[in-house]
Structure formats: structure tokens, C-alpha cells
Design a protein around this motif. Structure first.
Motif, PDB file in Angstrom:
ATOM      1  N   LEU A 302      -3.999  -4.654  -1.926  1.00 51.41           N
ATOM      2  CA  LEU A 302      -4.446  -4.878  -0.661  1.00 51.41           C
ATOM      3  C   LEU A 302      -5.316  -5.914  -0.354  1.00 51.41           C
ATOM      4  N   GLU A 305      -9.598  -6.561   3.665  1.00 52.96           N
ATOM      5  CA  GLU A 305      -9.901  -5.784   5.044  1.00 52.96           C
ATOM      6  C   GLU A 305      -8.967  -4.595   4.800  1.00 52.96           C
ATOM      7  N   GLN A 306      -7.796  -4.589   4.298  1.00 51.76           N
ATOM      8  CA  GLN A 306      -6.986  -3.537   4.197  1.00 51.76           C
ATOM      9  C   GLN A 306      -7.580  -2.380   3.158  1.00 51.76           C
ATOM     10  N   GLN A 310      -8.625   1.398   4.158  1.00 57.37           N
ATOM     11  CA  GLN A 310      -8.331   2.730   3.460  1.00 57.37           C
ATOM     12  C   GLN A 310      -9.476   3.391   3.104  1.00 57.37           C
ATOM     13  N   GLY A 327      -4.696  -1.343  14.406  1.00 62.93           N
ATOM     14  CA  GLY A 327      -4.377  -2.477  13.640  1.00 62.93           C
ATOM     15  C   GLY A 327      -3.741  -3.554  14.129  1.00 62.93           C
ATOM     16  N   SER A 331      -1.057  -6.930  10.890  1.00 63.54           N
ATOM     17  CA  SER A 331      -2.158  -6.811   9.880  1.00 63.54           C
ATOM     18  C   SER A 331      -1.786  -5.811   8.725  1.00 63.54           C
ATOM     19  N   LYS A 333      -0.291  -2.593   8.402  1.00 61.39           N
ATOM     20  CA  LYS A 333      -0.381  -1.362   8.157  1.00 61.39           C
ATOM     21  C   LYS A 333       0.786  -0.601   7.205  1.00 61.39           C
ATOM     22  N   GLU A 335       1.610  -1.474   4.108  1.00 60.77           N
ATOM     23  CA  GLU A 335       0.852  -1.517   2.846  1.00 60.77           C
ATOM     24  C   GLU A 335      -0.157  -0.448   2.597  1.00 60.77           C
ATOM     25  N   LEU A 336      -0.773  -0.226   3.896  1.00 63.71           N
ATOM     26  CA  LEU A 336      -1.654   0.800   3.746  1.00 63.71           C
ATOM     27  C   LEU A 336      -1.075   2.202   3.817  1.00 63.71           C
ATOM     28  N   LEU A 481      -8.029  -2.700  12.026  1.00 61.30           N
ATOM     29  CA  LEU A 481      -7.444  -3.619  11.105  1.00 61.30           C
ATOM     30  C   LEU A 481      -7.550  -4.808  12.266  1.00 61.30           C
ATOM     31  N   PHE A 485      -2.300 -10.007   8.254  1.00 61.02           N
ATOM     32  CA  PHE A 485      -2.167  -9.957   6.589  1.00 61.02           C
ATOM     33  C   PHE A 485      -1.564 -11.426   6.012  1.00 61.02           C
TER      34      PHE A 485
END
Length: 839
Positions: A302, A305-306, A310, A327, A331, A333, A335-336, A481, A485
């Protein structure tokens, strides 16, 4: 196992008769009570599927909702005919969820069950006939006509015949009259044959006879025996190549799929001989319809920011059951989501990820499948009945601990949900408009999570006003967010004034000069373009240039949409279609022209403007097939398509490296719509489609074509000023009593006769006015579209106070009023439809 009010084992131990309240897939307000036969007493439980008789002839699949000892007072309980399974298909939490949904959305629990169960788990009953054993044509007092005699002759050679078989024998379409006559004459018996719709996928496999596989000398003898039979030898060598039993005889147990041998072009007759001679044996196994794929538990890295987002989500979950993740587009999302899903699964919980449409599903599923492999199930409406049943059973058995699906996946039989994620939570696709239950999947998912004591994460770049309002009230946690990314930059917006270009003669085939230049530049740089127009077909309608006549649907109050492909006009409400007229039916003029823009027309215009470009179209017409979306997206993703034209399908979740230009053809059409959410939806759609541009290191460009560039909303979209737009719109909603400040219901009245529909609507409206709760009542008015499928439509709107029990009381009394009205002779055929949270 417990009933809704007591312990099932204690009840079973009693000596008195047992009864079951059964949920049936019919629009009736309550469960029906059936008697449990003694021989089924030990096999019955909550959530079991059973076969019952409903009415005189119907046989239905029901779900056991309660088991008790109280017989019904109003009718004699019929016996349950059979139990369909040894383990429950539905769990008690699901039944509670169905009951909540029926109450909240003003429908019946049977309608919820009908929507919830895959049709593969519901039985179908088919009428069949057989000869009456006591019938004798010679002694019967009733004469037979020629067709009756022909049917009885056909029956004499068969044990049974379906209605369809009878139609074929007699060569006529309707045989009900003849069947009825033969029943009266006691010549035949009619019965219902029940069929289980779901059938597992069976695979034929081949293996060596067990004793041969374990004995190398016996195998050598077999090869000596077939050495002069090359085709048989070839099959055995192929088998050993695929299944090396010399090294490991245990491998023989699973054998080899028969299809491998046929695909290799080997002789099937030689294979049959080997089986006949006892060298090989054929067996069948039940296999999954989904390919097993190993996930590799990817370690997602991540961004700072991510990672911060989280941690904030986890902290918010300690105090709140629901968190809103706001987000911006691109951004990261997803991956989060993956991180949070991994943690939930490691903790032993189930996870549900909701996506608004299949177009999104096909793109994200591949990414998630790489991580989670075969422990992930996918559930959507384009799957066959059998595939949906396999996912359902996979959740029941624990094979799928994580499911990605559209709104219907909230009905799956989860028993230990820990996390529910609703991606693009603002999407209108989460609302079920028809048939009942007319639910909002985002809201229902929050309730489902509450029943499981799970957490809900709502994700969006443009949250619904309801969710943002709840976040500002601190009812939901709130996490943002605000950075794309990686190195991706936000796109640059440019407004293109259609009227200015038209005056200067710069508008070509509905494209402004700016839009054409940007598309040409992208094509020159071997980049890709998305063009958005939220209307399919070639043009909204055809009009006569002399008298302004417009072809309309015969069954609905709408103009017919012109589809150039197929040279026809279609109604997008009822499916009516007809050929394009050669002349005006009003004045006879041949001057008919297409008016307005549809995706089909834009596709044609682009091919004329950019003949060298490879162009594709994504709308309902091009994606009807099961894998239509997937093929289009694969073509676009692999670079085989330069320009993709589409409806709102292209606004969601698509992530392609080479898209640098996004064109919005007619932004005004989204804005000027008679709906209090028009501004909110316009902001969401414009922002979402713009978010498809420049999702890597190169900055994207978004061109918005409009006749009103001075509109404030365009400046707010371009600056990403969601909060100020929200404050402005919410001021209007509070002033005029719209959600989220009130609870809205829409009551629709439908009937084939205009006066009856109007009379019923007014009658119900007056009765609703007498319900003693705080409310605003509007209507009844003729619907925005006054007739659909030959049914005239009237609508009333109710705005209810959100405090206290006003909602529950009004809904309860409204359902009682509708039930009373529908037993009245004048209104028996009238349809009353209640839609909670209708917009």
C-alpha cells in the motif's frame, strides 16, 4: 436446530401432531401451515426445502420457516409431500433477513424467497396425463370424437404424456378443452410430475481396472496383448502419459477425463473395446462448473495514503458498524479491499464484495482471482441456473468463503459473515425496480451485516447523499483517499460549447472541433478513447419533417427508439418492435429523419470521422450474451479497439492504461431530468466517467460537450468540489422535504382500463390520507410514462417523518388497505405496487 420460537428436538419428542409453516414463492401475505407426516418427522428442519401442494393442482417448493404443534384454524392442513434434502439450503439468519426485507419493502416473504433462491433450487411441476386403468372404451357411456380417440390410442403405447406431447400428436396448439373432456369422461388421469431443475455437472472418466494398475507384470501382459492393435495401444500409451501409474499406482483412482482422449483424436470404438474387455473401466464423477485456481496470497504493498486509510478504517470499525470510504477515482480502493478481505478470511469469517454491474465484475474478478483463487465465488445474473446453484452450495459447504457478486448475492446462505464491502455504493444499479422485493442492495447489505454482527465498508468517489449525510451525523465512520495511486494524475477538463460550434459551422456529425481534435491526437499517439452517451440505439426517435409525427409504441406511452442495425424501431419498455416506416403515417411524406443521439449513431459517426480507427460499442444490445462484456473488455484491454462507445456501463470501475481521452457527448441530457436526484446523478456520472482517463503516469483529458457551459455543476465536477455541491443540493432537499430528511414511498396503480386505474388510485389515496402519522401526500398523478404494456399508470408519493414509528405504522396500515381493496369486485384486477425508497 431451533425454530423461531423453540427447540425443534423438544417438539419432535412430543406425541402430538407436528405442523410446519412453509414459505412459498407466491405473493401471499403469510406462510401456509402444512402437516408433517410421521415418516418425515425426523427429516424436517428449519430451512429445509419441501414439496407441497398449493391449491388444487399446483405443486411448489417451499422452505420450512417454523415447526410447531398448532394446527391452522381457518383450513385443514395438507400434508407435506416430500423433503428434498438431508441438510438445510437456507439458514435461520436468512429467514430473519427475508422477514425484515418483506416488512421494510412492503412485500410478501414468498416474493423475497422467490428472488432469493436460484431457480435451480425451485421445483417445476409439469402437468402430465395417463390412461385411467378403469376406463373401457367399449362399455363407456360417453362417445369419443376423432381427436380424443387419437390421443387415447397414442396413450395406449406410453405410460404418460406431457401437454406438449399431446399438442404434437394432435397437431394443435391448445389441447386443454380435449384434456378436460377426457377427464370428465373418466378416460384419463391428470397428475403433476415434479422435476428438480438443478442437475450437477457429470464428467466421464477412464482408468485401468484397479488390480491391473497395482500389478506391473499384469500391465506388461496387457501391452503385449494389444501390441498388434495400434489404435488400442495408442489409447493406453496416452493414458500412461497423462496418468503415470507405473510411478504411482494411486493416481489411477482419479483416472483421466474421457474428453482428453477424444480431443486427442483417438479411436472411440477402440476405447469401447478396451472397456468391454475389462482392461479399462469408465466411471462418472460430479465436478464443479468453475475452474479451480490457486490464489497466491499476494502481498499487496500500500502507498502511505492507502495505509493511513486502512488504519483509519480499522479504528472506525471499533466504534461503528458501517464506514464510508470516500476515495477519488483511481485512488486504489481495490488494493485496500484486498487487504481487508485477506484479514477477514484469516480470522475465519466470510466476506461479501458487492459490485453494481456485471461490466465491473468481469474486470475486477480477474484481479481478485489471482489473489484468492478457488476460495472465491462469483455470483451474477448472467450465470446459468446450475452455475448459481453451485455457488449457493459452495457457500453452504464452505468451499467459497469469499463471494464477489451483484445485488442478488446478498441472498446467498452466509452463516458467518465478518465483512461486507459495497463498492460504488452510490450506484442506481443497486436498486431493484421490478419485480418485488424492490430493495436497495446497499441498504439491505447493511442490514444483513448487522444480523451477522459484521462490519460494512461503503466505497465511492461520489458517495450517495444518504451515506454522506450519515457520515456527517457520525452514524457512519468516514475515511478519505484524496490522492491517485502511483504517479497517476487527475484528468484535465475542457468544456466544448455545442451551440457556438454550430453557429460557426464547426459541428460535424454531432462532434465539436475540440472533441475531434483530442480524439485525433490520441489516435496519433496510439492511445485509447472512451465516448460516453447514456442512450442506446441509433437515435431516440424518428420524426416527420413536414408534420412532426413521431412513431410511438402500441402498448406504451413512449416513442420508439430507432435502431439502424436491423432497420427497426423498438420500445425499451415492453420490447415491441416494428420495421422503420417508408413514409409518414399522418401526412404521407417520405421526409423522415432520425432525431437525437444514441450509441449506435455515435459509433457510425466516429467510423466516418476516423475511418482508420477500430471502434466498438458497449451497451445492452452488444452485451446480451453471457460473455459479451468480457469479450469487449478483453479486446479493449489488449489494444484491439481504439475507441469504445458506451452507455453508463463504461463509467464504472474500468481501469485501462492507455485511455487518455474521455468524451461526454450530451451532458445536458443527464442534468435535465424530472427527478430530485438529477443533479446528484449528473455529478456522479460525469465524475465517474471522467475518472476513466489518465489512470497511469500520463495525464488524461475529459471533454464535456454541452449547450449550457455556464452551469455551476460543470465547474464543481471539474474542480472535484463534492462537498460544496452536496451542501448546495441538501439545502434544496431540506427546504422541499426530500430524502434523506424524509422517508419516501411511491404507490403505483396499474390497470388496463384508464378510468379503473384512476378510480383505484384516488380511492387508495383518500384512504392513505386517513392514516394517522406525520406525512406529506402528493398525487395521484398520471405516471411520467402514462402507459406501459397496455397498463395505465397512476402514482402517489408519500413523504414520511423519519422519527418515531411513523414508517412502520404507515407501511403496516397501507398493506392492510391494499389487501382490503383487492377483494373488492371493482379493484380485483388492479395492481397496487408499493416502492420504498423509489429513486
Amino acid at each position: 436446530m431451533e425454530t423461531l420460537f423453540g427447540d425443534l428436538e423438544d417438539i419432535k419428542a412430543g406425541e402430538s401432531a407436528l405442523f410446519a409453516d412453509v414459505i412459498l414463492p407466491v405473493p401471499i401475505p403469510k406462510m401456509f401451515t402444512y402437516k408433517i407426516p410421521r415418516n418425515l418427522k425426523e427429516e424436517i428442519g428449519i430451512g429445509f426445502r419441501v414439496i407441497v401442494q398449493f391449491g388444487k393442482k399446483k405443486i411448489l417448493t417451499g422452505i420450512i420457516g417454523k415447526v410447531h404443534q398448532k394446527p391452522p384454524s381457518a383450513y385443514e392442513a395438507k400434508p407435506i409431500l416430500d423433503v428434498l434434502e438431508s441438510h438445510a439450503s437456507v439458514n435461520p439468519i436468512q429467514i430473519r433477513f427475508w422477514a425484515w426485507m418483506a416488512e421494510y419493502y412492503c412485500c410478501h416473504i414468498g416474493e423475497v424467497m422467490n428472488a432469493a433462491l436460484p431457480s435451480g433450487l425451485k421445483l417445476s411441476s409439469e402437468s402430465k396425463i395417463q390412461l385411467n386403468p378403469t376406463f373401457d372404451a367399449d362399455t363407456s357411456p360417453y362417445p369419443l370424437d376423432d381427436r380424443e380417440a387419437l390421443l387415447l390410442q397414442a396413450l395406449s403405447n406410453k405410460e404418460e404424456m406431457s401437454y406438449e406431447d399431446c399438442e404434437v400428436v394432435l397437431g394443435i396448439k391448445s389441447i386443454h378443452g380435449i384434456i378436460k373432456s377426457l377427464v370428465i369422461k373418466e378416460a384419463i388421469l391428470v397428475f403433476e410430475e415434479v422435476k428438480e431443475k438443478y442437475s450437477p455437472k457429470v464428467e466421464s472418466r477412464i482408468r485401468f481396472r484397479t488390480d491391473l494398475a497395482k500389478d506391473k507384470e499384469a500391465l506388461e501382459a496387457v501391452f503385449n496383448e494389444v501390441s498388434n492393435k495400434p489404435k488400442q495401444e495408442e489409447i493406453l500409451l496416452k493414458y500412461l502419459q497423462e496418468v503415470p501409474v507405473y510411478r504411482n499406482p494411486e493416481l489411477n483412482q482419479n483416472g483421466l477425463e474421457k474428453k482428453v482422449l477424444s480431443d486427442a483424436g483417438l479411436s472411440l470404438s477402440s476405447l469401447k473395446t478396451l472397456i468391454k474387455n475389462g482392461i479399462l473401466e469408465e466411471f462418472k464423477i460430479i465436478v464443479s462448473r468453475f475452474e479451480d485456481e490457486q490464489g497466491h496470497n499476494e502481498d499487496i504493498v500500500l502507498s502511505p495514503e492507502q495505509e493511513q486509510a486502512q488504519n483509519t478504517i480499522k479504528e472506525a470499525f471499533e466504534e461503528k458498524n458501517t464506514v464510508l470510504l470516500h476515495g477519488i477515482t483511481g485512488s486504489g480502493k481495490t488494493e485496500l479491499y484486498i487487504k481487508l478481505i485477506q484479514e477477514a478470511l484469516e480470522g475465519g469469517s466470510q466476506v461479501l464484495l458487492l459490485l453494481p454491474e456485471i461490466a465491473l465484475t468481469t474486470h475486477i474478478v480477474g484481479r481478485l482471482r489471482q489473489v484468492f483463487g478457488s476460495k472465491m465465488g462469483v455470483y451474477h445474473s448472467k450465470y446459468s441456473d446450475n452455475e448459481r446453484v453451485e455457488v449457493w452450495n459452495g457457500v453452504l459447504s464452505g468451499k467459497f468463503s469469499f463471494v464477489v457478486g451483484v445485488r442478488s448475492s446478498i441472498f446467498l446462505p452466509f452463516d458467518s459473515l465478518g465483512l461486507v464491502i459495497v463498492d460504488e455504493e452510490h450506484e442506481v444499479s443497486y436498486k431493484q425496480f421490478d419485480p418485488a422485493p424492490r430493495f436497495q442492495a446497499r441498504d439491505a447489505a447493511i442490514m444483513l451485516a448487522w444480523l451477522h454482527q459484521a462490519k460494512t465498508l461503503l466505497g465511492s468517489a461520489t458517495p450517495s447523499f444518504e451515506s454522506f449525510y450519515n457520515a456527517r451525523l457520525k452514524k457512519y465512520g468516514y475515511v478519505t483517499l484524496e490522492k491517485r495511486f502511483g504517479d497517476a494524475q487527475l484528468p484535465e477538463f475542457q468544456l466544448a460549447d455545442i451551440l457556438v460550434d454550430k453557429k460557426k459551422n464547426l459541428l460535424k456529425l454531432d462532434f465539436t472541433r475540440l472533441m475531434r481534435e483530442k480524439i485525433q491526437e490520441a489516435l496519433k499517439n496510439q492511445e485509447q478513447v472512451l465516448i460516453f452517451q447514456n442512450r442506446r440505439g441509433y437515435a431516440p426517435y424518428i420524426s416527420c419533417e413536414e408534420c412532426a409525427w413521431i412513431p410511438e409504441c402500441e402498448h406504451c406511452d413512449v416513442s420508439l427508439t430507432y435502431h439502424q442495425f436491423g432497420e427497426e424501431m423498438r420500445c425499451h419498455y415492453c420490447g415491441f418492435r416494428e420495421k422503420v416506416p417508408q413514409s409518414c403515417r399522418a401526412c404521407g411524406s417520405s421526409k423522415l429523419s432520425a432525431v437525437g443521439l444514441g450509441t449506435e449513431r455515435i459509433e457510425e459517426s466516429l467510423s466516418l470521422l476516423f475511418p482508420e480507427a477500430r471502434i466498438a460499442r458497449m451497451d445492452l444490445d452488444t452485451t446480451r450474451s453471457k460473455y459479451g462484456y468480457q469479450r469487449l473488455l478483453e479486446d479493449f484491454g489488449s489494444g484491439n479497439v481504439d475507441i469504445l462507445v458506451g452507455t453508463q456501463m463504461i463509467t464504472k470501475g474500468l481501469d485501462f492504461d492507455k485511455v487518455t481521452v474521455v468524451g461526454i457527448m450530451d451532458a445536458d441530457r443527464i442534468l435535465y431530468f424530472p427527478d430530485f436526484r438529477a443533479g446528484e446523478r449528473a455529478f456522479q456520472q460525469l465524475t465517474q466517467v471522467a475518472g476513466r482517463a489518465g489512470r497511469r503516469e500520463k495525464k488524461g483529458t475529459v471533454i464535456i460537450q454541452t449547450r449550457r457551459p455556464e452551469q455551476q455543476i460543470f465547474q464543481q465536477v471539474m474542480s472535484g468540489d463534492y462537498k460544496n455541491f452536496y451542501i448546495q443540493e441538501m439545502g434544496e432537499r431540506q427546504r422541499f422535504f426530500y430524502p434523506p430528511f424524509v422517508k419516501m414511498l411511491k404507490i403505483t396503480t396499474r390497470h388496463k382500463d384508464f378510468k379503473t386505474a384512476e378510480k383505484a388510485a384516488r380511492y387508495l389515496h383518500n384512504l392513505m390520507a386517513e392514516i394517522q402519522v406525520k406525512k406529506i401526500l402528493l398525487g395521484p398523478e398520471k405516471g411520467l410514462i402514462g402507459k406501459i404494456k397496455n397498463q395505465f399508470i397512476f402514482e402517489s408519493i408519500v413523504k414520511l417523518d423519519k422519527s418515531g414509528n411513523a414508517q412502520a405504522q404507515f407501511k403496516h396500515e397501507l398493506q392492510l388497505l391494499i389487501e382490503e381493496l383487492q377483494v373488492q369486485k371493482d379493484f380485483r384486477a388492479v395492481r397496487f405496487i408499493v416502492d420504498v425508497d423509489p429513486y
